[in-house]
Design a protein around this motif. Structure first.
Motif, PDB file in Angstrom:
ATOM      1  N   LEU A   1       0.840  -1.184   0.000  1.00  0.00           N
ATOM      2  CA  LEU A   1       0.000   0.000   0.000  1.00  0.00           C
ATOM      3  C   LEU A   1       0.880   1.241   0.000  1.00  0.00           C
ATOM      4  CD1 LEU A   1      -2.824  -0.977   2.532  1.00  0.00           C
ATOM      5  CD2 LEU A   1      -2.949  -0.911   0.031  1.00  0.00           C
ATOM      6  N   ASN A   2       0.509   2.225  -0.816  1.00  0.00           N
ATOM      7  CA  ASN A   2       1.298   3.449  -0.981  1.00  0.00           C
ATOM      8  C   ASN A   2       2.746   3.119  -1.349  1.00  0.00           C
ATOM      9  OD1 ASN A   2      -0.970   5.069  -0.103  1.00  0.00           O
ATOM     10  ND2 ASN A   2      -0.470   4.454   1.990  1.00  0.00           N
TER      11      ASN A   2
ATOM     12  N   LYS B   1       8.275   9.353  -3.484  1.00  0.00           N
ATOM     13  CA  LYS B   1       6.972   9.038  -2.898  1.00  0.00           C
ATOM     14  C   LYS B   1       5.904   9.881  -3.584  1.00  0.00           C
ATOM     15  CE  LYS B   1       9.025   7.903   1.581  1.00  0.00           C
ATOM     16  NZ  LYS B   1       9.066   8.178   3.035  1.00  0.00           N
TER      17      LYS B   1
ATOM     18  N   ASN C   1       1.586   9.631  -5.337  1.00  0.00           N
ATOM     19  CA  ASN C   1       0.208   9.451  -4.883  1.00  0.00           C
ATOM     20  C   ASN C   1      -0.360   8.078  -5.226  1.00  0.00           C
ATOM     21  OD1 ASN C   1       0.087  12.151  -3.900  1.00  0.00           O
ATOM     22  ND2 ASN C   1      -0.303  12.890  -5.988  1.00  0.00           N
TER      23      ASN C   1
ATOM     24  N   GLN D   1      -1.606   4.431  -4.864  1.00  0.00           N
ATOM     25  CA  GLN D   1      -2.149   3.747  -3.692  1.00  0.00           C
ATOM     26  C   GLN D   1      -1.805   2.262  -3.649  1.00  0.00           C
ATOM     27  OE1 GLN D   1      -6.331   4.628  -2.882  1.00  0.00           O
ATOM     28  NE2 GLN D   1      -6.203   6.493  -4.119  1.00  0.00           N
TER      29      GLN D   1
ATOM     30  N   SER E   1       1.109   4.291 -12.774  1.00  0.00           N
ATOM     31  CA  SER E   1       0.521   3.555 -11.658  1.00  0.00           C
ATOM     32  C   SER E   1      -0.700   2.761 -12.111  1.00  0.00           C
ATOM     33  CB  SER E   1       0.135   4.514 -10.527  1.00  0.00           C
ATOM     34  OG  SER E   1      -0.865   5.425 -10.965  1.00  0.00           O
TER      35      SER E   1
END
Length: 215
Positions: free
Chosen positions: A65-66, A84, A86, A88, A107
């Motif tokens: 996660l993240n 880092k 956004n 998820q 992503s």
């Protein structure tokens, strides 16, 4: 124990060394000596991966996660920075620019975001979300870092990175692909229109600007 790898997730980090993910590790194989080295991803399984043969650096993401993108040097295998964003759930694609300190990432669900980073300064320059669009390939123009190509199963898009002082923005330009018969429909030319059989005028073909009296 099988040290397998995906054919779509490997790269040369120099002229003699190829690297690829294997579970929680990234393996480095010298193609001449057959010697192997390993770098462990401390956060778990390795996700996307990209190697820069000129700068001798490696970028990879973890699957958690993240997720985070890590930049390591080779052959020292020392960590330079962490990026880092956004995302998820996961990063599916990473790509280094051929010139300049830039990295592109894509992503997965739910963002489906294309992002451009300055990895040397740890700065996210710009990002653009494409809901539901699953990219399969990502690459920079070798001659111009401000252009990159994103490929999906049904489309090819050229993205332009527009810059205004310190601000960066992404602008897309879809590529018109051939149909199932291999032909491309002609583009409508507003300046030099083509003639049509139903056109009753048999004189010279004039540009729209000339007909309008602009020239």
């Amino acid at each position: 124990w099988v040290q397998g790898f995906s054919k779509n997730n490997f790269g040369f980090i120099n002229n003699e060394t190829v690297c690829y993910p294997c579970g929680n590790y990234i393996l480095f194989l010298d193609i001449k000596t057959r010697q192997r080295r390993a770098l462990q991803c401390q956060a778990g399984q390795v996700g996307a991966l990209a190697a820069h043969g000129s700068h001798h650096v490696l970028a990879f993401s973890d699957r958690k996660l993240n997720p985070v993108i890590y930049i390591y040097t080779f052959p020292e295998l020392s960590k330079l920075t962490e990026l880092k964003g956004n995302a998820q759930l996961d990063y599916t694609l990473l790509a280094f620019s051929f010139t300049g300190p830039y990295l592109a990432s894509y992503s997965s669900i739910p963002e489906f975001a294309l992002s451009i980073w300055n990895w040397q300064e740890n700065i996210l320059l710009c990002s653009e979300s494409q809901p539901g669009v699953r990219a399969t390939s990502l690459s920079f123009n070798p001659m111009n870092w401000q252009q990159l190509c994103v490929v999906t199963e049904s489309s090819v898009t050229i993205w332009h990175i527009e810059r205004n002082n310190v601000e960066h923005h992404l602008k897309q330009n879809p590529v018109k692909l051939p149909d199932g018969q291999g032909s491309v429909s002609p583009h409508k030319d507003l300046f030099l229109p083509v003639s049509h059989s139903e056109d009753l005028y048999h004189g010279p073909h004039l540009p729209v600007s000339a007909i309008a009296g602009l020239v």
